[in-house]
Design a protein around this motif. Structure first.
Motif, PDB file in Angstrom:
ATOM      1  N   ILE A  59      -5.878   2.878   1.437  1.00  0.00           N
ATOM      2  CA  ILE A  59      -4.448   2.547   1.509  1.00  0.00           C
ATOM      3  C   ILE A  59      -3.842   2.272   0.141  1.00  0.00           C
ATOM      4  N   ALA A  60      -4.722   2.031  -0.836  1.00  0.00           N
ATOM      5  CA  ALA A  60      -4.227   1.702  -2.185  1.00  0.00           C
ATOM      6  C   ALA A  60      -3.243   2.748  -2.724  1.00  0.00           C
ATOM      7  N   PRO A  61      -3.518   4.063  -2.582  1.00  0.00           N
ATOM      8  CA  PRO A  61      -2.583   5.035  -3.178  1.00  0.00           C
ATOM      9  C   PRO A  61      -1.161   4.887  -2.634  1.00  0.00           C
ATOM     10  N   ILE A  62      -1.030   4.607  -1.342  1.00  0.00           N
ATOM     11  CA  ILE A  62       0.320   4.467  -0.786  1.00  0.00           C
ATOM     12  C   ILE A  62       0.930   3.144  -1.246  1.00  0.00           C
ATOM     13  N   LEU A  63       0.194   2.048  -1.027  1.00  0.00           N
ATOM     14  CA  LEU A  63       0.763   0.723  -1.323  1.00  0.00           C
ATOM     15  C   LEU A  63       1.097   0.566  -2.806  1.00  0.00           C
ATOM     16  N   GLU A  64       0.201   1.020  -3.659  1.00  0.00           N
ATOM     17  CA  GLU A  64       0.425   0.814  -5.097  1.00  0.00           C
ATOM     18  C   GLU A  64       1.528   1.728  -5.623  1.00  0.00           C
ATOM     19  N   THR A  65       1.768   2.846  -4.915  1.00  0.00           N
ATOM     20  CA  THR A  65       2.858   3.738  -5.326  1.00  0.00           C
ATOM     21  C   THR A  65       4.218   3.145  -4.949  1.00  0.00           C
ATOM     22  N   ILE A  66       4.299   2.566  -3.766  1.00  0.00           N
ATOM     23  CA  ILE A  66       5.626   2.080  -3.316  1.00  0.00           C
ATOM     24  C   ILE A  66       5.956   0.683  -3.848  1.00  0.00           C
ATOM     25  N   ALA A  67       4.958   0.007  -4.434  1.00  0.00           N
ATOM     26  CA  ALA A  67       5.184  -1.372  -4.912  1.00  0.00           C
ATOM     27  C   ALA A  67       6.069  -1.385  -6.163  1.00  0.00           C
ATOM     28  N   ALA A  68       6.661  -2.544  -6.418  1.00  0.00           N
ATOM     29  CA  ALA A  68       7.414  -2.731  -7.672  1.00  0.00           C
ATOM     30  C   ALA A  68       6.449  -2.560  -8.840  1.00  0.00           C
ATOM     31  N   LYS A  69       7.000  -2.279 -10.008  1.00  0.00           N
ATOM     32  CA  LYS A  69       6.154  -2.150 -11.197  1.00  0.00           C
ATOM     33  C   LYS A  69       6.570  -3.215 -12.215  1.00  0.00           C
TER      34      LYS A  69
END
Ligand code: 6PG
Length: 471
Positions: free
Chosen positions: A152-162
């Motif tokens: 799930i990391a690829p989805i969650l880390e992509t949509i998260a704030a930076k």
């Protein structure tokens, strides 16, 4: 047949925002809501090539390759169990369910264990940032199986704030760790908001500042060490004109605030753990007191106002409140992080505090400049006992405590309730080890109940025959 990367179940404000966020980032999202109209409205209002509506759960499930991924975005409590009950029989071992609501961490632990027995991975996933955050980049706190997180990391880390290019999403720890961190985030949010409200009361009622002056002041604070999302929105709030009357909206809003429970959970949990989060508890109590509207009106007639003192000139007052607020804010975060440290040991989570502070740097409600310094403090010393012992924050306390105390004196003399700021000063004093009066408490306990006492001059447990007959 549609192919999707993830299913979002529950398409109310937060669910729809996160689904659109995923769709914007190129993920194929299957959207499902219990009532069909909500899904239809979403598709009508926000058509998106990557957002596919589903009206049957089994079709949503069939649209994914294994391991399948589902993000539940429904109200915490029973509705989460209902979705799990409907969804889990349709799943296979290795599939994953994420709960993105503000669920109580003990519920998450129970659900994680039940689903693990079926081979399904369950992730209690704290998501912060409100509607805008969910739509354009929230801070995300997932907890569950560490190896499964890779899916799930690829989805969650992509949509998260930076923040400085780094995603504000990271694996928190097993079972309830993600929801626990989100709960403490919310507790700190309560304290932070209450401290800002107290600064407002001091400046308005003792300092005589107008809304316009407050807006300018908060905007300036937002360029300095108090820089944070909450200070920023507060500056804007003071400027907002009312929809019905002349003047600013803030002056027409009822002086009574609700709470949905996460702050209270943090407070209750702290008592269970034996950790002092007095600013969070004070913030919960302040909201409770604010709800006694009628009783407050009545008591105002009965209890006279204190005589009061005049506040210093505006430039001095502004400085006092800014320094006092910053000092109190340090104690609120110190308390919150101490609770995390305690829970980490209690539940065997191995929480990484620097990492937690790092994902709070953007996207979430408590995002603030000084989270960078919290990260640095834990990088320097991952086992740091209390933030106030880090040299940076220690320096903040040293420089700011006099202002905090002075601001408190002005407020208390003028009858302005400052429960969270008062707790900050009390916490600093208890922390720095001045006499706590516990010798007398020991004596009383031994006197009335033979509970024994300890001494300063010799080891051991003692009982004294107090020789008094108290009728
Ligand atoms: C967030 C917030 C959010 C919370 C609201 C309202 O991180 O986005 O914490 O999850 O629901 O702040 O909480 P209360 O109604 O309890 O104030």
């Amino acid at each position: 047949m549609y192919r999707t990367d993830i299913g979002v179940i529950g398409l109310a404000v937060m669910g729809r925002s996160i689904a659109l966020n995923m769709a914007d980032h190129g993920f194929k999202v299957g959207g499902y809501n219990r009532s069909r109209q909500v899904t239809e409205r979403l598709i009508e209002e926000h058509p998106h090539e990557n957002l596919v509506p589903f009206y049957e759960l089994k079709e949503l499930v069939a649209s994914q390759e294994r391991p399948r991924k589902f993000l539940i975005m429904v109200k915490a409590g029973k509705p989460v169990d209902l979705v799990i009950d409907q969804l889990s029989p349709l799943l296979d071992a290795g599939d994953m369910i994420l709960d993105g609501g503000n669920s109580f961490f003990e519920d998450t632990r129970r659900r994680e264990q039940q689903l693990r027995e079926k081979g399904i991975y369950y992730f209690g996933t704290g998501i912060s940032g409100g509607e805008k955050g969910a739509r354009f980049g929230p801070s995300i706190m997932p907890g569950g199986d560490e190896a499964a997180y890779a899916h799930i990391a690829p989805i969650l880390e992509t949509i998260a704030a930076k923040a400085k290019g780094e995603p504000c999403c990271a694996y928190m720890g097993p079972d309830g760790a993600g929801h626990y961190v989100k709960m403490v985030h919310n507790g700190i949010e309560y304290a932070d908001m209450q401290l800002i409200a107290e600064a407002y009361l001091l400046l308005k009622y003792a300092g005589g500042f107008s809304n316009e002056e407050l807006a300018d002041m908060f905007a300036r604070w937002n360029q300095g060490k108090l820089k944070s999302y909450l200070i920023g929105i507060t500056a804007d709030i003071f400027r907002e004109e009312d929809d019905f009357q002349d003047g600013q909206l803030i002056d027409y809003i009822l002086d009574s605030a609700g709470q949905k429970g996460t702050g209270r959970w943090t407070s209750l949990e702290s008592l269970k753990q034996g950790v002092n989060v007095s600013l969070i508890t004070a913030a919960c109590n302040a909201r409770i007191m604010s709800n006694r509207i009628e009783k407050r009106k009545l008591a105002k007639e009965l209890i006279p106002e204190p005589k009061g003192i005049s506040a210093p000139e505006k430039a001095v007052m502004k400085e006092l409140v800014e320094q006092g607020l910053y000092t109190a804010k340090i104690t609120a975060y110190a308390q919150g992080f101490e609770l995390l440290a305690h829970a980490s040991k209690e539940y065997g989570w191995n929480l990484r505090y620097g990492r937690i502070a790092a994902i709070f740097r953007a996207g979430c409600i408590i995002q603030a400049e000084f989270l960078e310094d919290i990260t640095k403090a834990f990088e320097k010393n991952p086992e740091l006992d209390n933030l106030m012992l880090d040299s940076f924050f220690l320096d903040g306390i040293r420089k700011g405590q006099e202002s905090l105390r002075e601001a408190l004196c002005i407020g208390i003399k003028n009858g302005i309730p400052l429960p969270a700021m008062s707790q900050a000063a009390a916490y600093i004093d208890a922390f720095r080890g001045v006499p706590a009066g516990a010798n007398l408490i020991q004596a009383q306990r031994d006197c009335f109940g033979a509970h024994t006492y300890e001494r300063i001059d010799r080891d051991g447990i003692f009982h004294h025959d107090w020789g008094q007959d108290h009728e």
